[in-house]
Scaffold this motif. Sequence first.
Motif, mmCIF file in Angstrom:
data_model
loop_
_atom_site.group_PDB
_atom_site.id
_atom_site.type_symbol
_atom_site.label_atom_id
_atom_site.label_comp_id
_atom_site.label_asym_id
_atom_site.label_seq_id
_atom_site.Cartn_x
_atom_site.Cartn_y
_atom_site.Cartn_z
ATOM 1 N N ALA A 130 0.040 25.120 54.488
ATOM 2 C CA ALA A 130 0.223 23.675 54.142
ATOM 3 C C ALA A 130 -0.124 22.901 55.371
ATOM 4 N N ILE A 131 -1.070 21.820 55.241
ATOM 5 C CA ILE A 131 -1.511 21.007 56.325
ATOM 6 C C ILE A 131 -0.293 20.059 56.520
ATOM 7 N N LEU A 132 0.384 20.001 57.747
ATOM 8 C CA LEU A 132 1.264 19.125 58.004
ATOM 9 C C LEU A 132 0.892 17.723 58.387
ATOM 10 N N LYS A 133 1.849 16.795 57.891
ATOM 11 C CA LYS A 133 3.343 17.032 57.342
ATOM 12 C C LYS A 133 3.421 16.881 55.986
ATOM 13 N N GLY A 134 2.207 16.111 55.315
ATOM 14 C CA GLY A 134 2.383 15.777 54.227
ATOM 15 C C GLY A 134 2.394 16.700 53.122
ATOM 16 N N ALA A 135 2.007 18.079 53.401
ATOM 17 C CA ALA A 135 2.162 19.016 52.092
ATOM 18 C C ALA A 135 3.170 19.873 52.214
ATOM 19 N N CYS A 136 4.282 19.487 53.034
ATOM 20 C CA CYS A 136 5.421 20.339 53.114
ATOM 21 C C CYS A 136 6.292 20.395 51.816
ATOM 22 N N PHE A 137 6.449 19.358 50.927
ATOM 23 C CA PHE A 137 7.258 19.424 49.880
ATOM 24 C C PHE A 137 6.333 19.913 48.874
ATOM 25 N N PHE A 138 5.113 19.824 48.711
ATOM 26 C CA PHE A 138 4.215 20.435 47.587
ATOM 27 C C PHE A 138 4.150 21.919 48.050
ATOM 28 N N LEU A 139 4.059 22.353 49.141
ATOM 29 C CA LEU A 139 4.139 23.798 49.407
ATOM 30 C C LEU A 139 5.525 24.487 49.161
ATOM 31 N N SER A 140 6.431 23.851 49.177
ATOM 32 C CA SER A 140 7.808 24.571 48.998
ATOM 33 C C SER A 140 7.997 24.737 47.574
ATOM 34 N N ASP A 141 7.671 23.609 46.760
ATOM 35 C CA ASP A 141 7.677 23.691 45.324
ATOM 36 C C ASP A 141 6.615 24.646 44.438
ATOM 37 N N LEU A 142 5.411 24.403 45.191
ATOM 38 C CA LEU A 142 4.148 25.378 44.689
ATOM 39 C C LEU A 142 4.526 26.840 44.815
ATOM 40 N N ALA A 143 5.048 27.224 46.045
ATOM 41 C CA ALA A 143 5.214 28.594 46.370
ATOM 42 C C ALA A 143 6.359 29.228 45.488
ATOM 43 N N ARG A 144 7.382 28.519 45.027
ATOM 44 C CA ARG A 144 8.426 28.916 44.240
ATOM 45 C C ARG A 144 7.835 28.844 42.678
ATOM 46 N N ALA A 145 6.897 28.280 42.378
ATOM 47 C CA ALA A 145 6.451 28.232 40.893
ATOM 48 C C ALA A 145 5.429 29.452 40.686
ATOM 49 N N VAL A 146 5.099 30.260 41.890
ATOM 50 C CA VAL A 146 4.224 31.429 41.696
ATOM 51 C C VAL A 146 4.970 32.553 41.811
ATOM 52 N N LYS A 147 4.919 33.585 41.026
ATOM 53 C CA LYS A 147 5.496 34.907 40.951
ATOM 54 C C LYS A 147 5.118 35.756 42.054
ATOM 55 N N THR A 148 3.395 35.684 41.947
ATOM 56 C CA THR A 148 2.974 36.625 42.958
ATOM 57 C C THR A 148 3.450 36.436 44.561
ATOM 58 N N PRO A 149 3.606 37.494 45.176
ATOM 59 C CA PRO A 149 4.333 37.472 46.666
ATOM 60 C C PRO A 149 3.342 36.391 47.308
ATOM 61 N N VAL A 150 4.288 35.523 48.063
ATOM 62 C CA VAL A 150 3.386 34.450 48.760
ATOM 63 C C VAL A 150 4.009 34.435 50.303
ATOM 64 N N ARG A 151 3.150 34.259 51.352
ATOM 65 C CA ARG A 151 3.596 33.999 52.560
ATOM 66 C C ARG A 151 3.142 32.721 52.980
ATOM 67 N N ILE A 152 3.817 32.024 53.716
ATOM 68 C CA ILE A 152 3.559 30.491 54.129
ATOM 69 C C ILE A 152 3.392 30.350 55.442
ATOM 70 N N GLU A 153 2.137 29.734 55.786
ATOM 71 C CA GLU A 153 1.785 29.140 57.201
ATOM 72 C C GLU A 153 1.524 27.538 57.294
ATOM 73 N N PHE A 154 1.627 27.303 58.337
ATOM 74 C CA PHE A 154 1.185 25.739 58.522
ATOM 75 C C PHE A 154 -0.117 25.434 59.633
ATOM 76 N N MET A 155 -0.787 24.513 59.321
ATOM 77 C CA MET A 155 -1.607 24.019 60.143
ATOM 78 C C MET A 155 -1.426 22.374 60.200
ATOM 79 N N GLY A 156 -1.760 21.882 61.614
ATOM 80 C CA GLY A 156 -1.711 20.713 61.800
ATOM 81 C C GLY A 156 -3.029 20.159 61.877
ATOM 82 N N ILE A 157 -3.475 18.956 61.461
ATOM 83 C CA ILE A 157 -4.546 18.376 61.511
ATOM 84 C C ILE A 157 -4.241 16.902 61.557
#
Length: 173
Positions: free
Chosen positions: A37-64
């Motif tokens: 996820a690109i900080l900070k705006g994508a935080c909410f989208f990441l957290s919902d999208l990751a939970r909508a996926v059944k394939t195992p997901v790892r989360i990371e953040f980048m700041g731009i």
Amino acid sequence: MSSLRVLISADQIQSRIRELGAQIDRDMPVGPIYMIAILKGACFFLSDLARAVKTPVRIEFMGISSYGKGKTSSGEVKLTKDLDVSVEGYDVIVVEDIVDSGITLSYLMKVLAQRKPKSLRIATLLDKPTHRQRPVEVHYRGFEIPDEFVVGYGLDYAEDYRNLPDICVLSGV
Ligand code: IMP
Ligand code: MG
């Protein structure tokens, strides 16, 4: 005086994210997928999208940073936070709130391609193609929106409005 008008409701966001999640599951049934996820705006989208996926997901953040305090791009892009891990050999999805000029993501995709991921795709909740300056290939797109400045569900105006549950058009600022 500033005003807010709902463009995409919280319910519409969630049902679209469920569809995107199913699409990602079909495309990448074997994980783990690195969602960055690109900080900070994508935080909410990441957290919902990751939970909508059944394939195992790892989360990371980048700041731009490419935008200052206003509504228009400064045209400058700076990496303010890098990954904590190597993504070499992994499926990577860059998760962004909105693609506007494309300057941020075209820069970031160049940076990430050098890290040799197995695959590298973009998921953006919103796509505002009117002012695209750099081509960006989007694999997973939530909604295409007209040329309006929007806030909410992670998107800000000068750091405000990120916690609105709906995506709203902000005018009069
Ligand atoms: P780009 O580099 O022009 O594609 O800009 C992408 C970034 O600009 C996004 O991650 C947002 O932070 C910001 N941005 C672009 N349009 C909007 C908007 O309508 N509302 C809030 N932020 C925006
Ligand atoms: Mg952003």
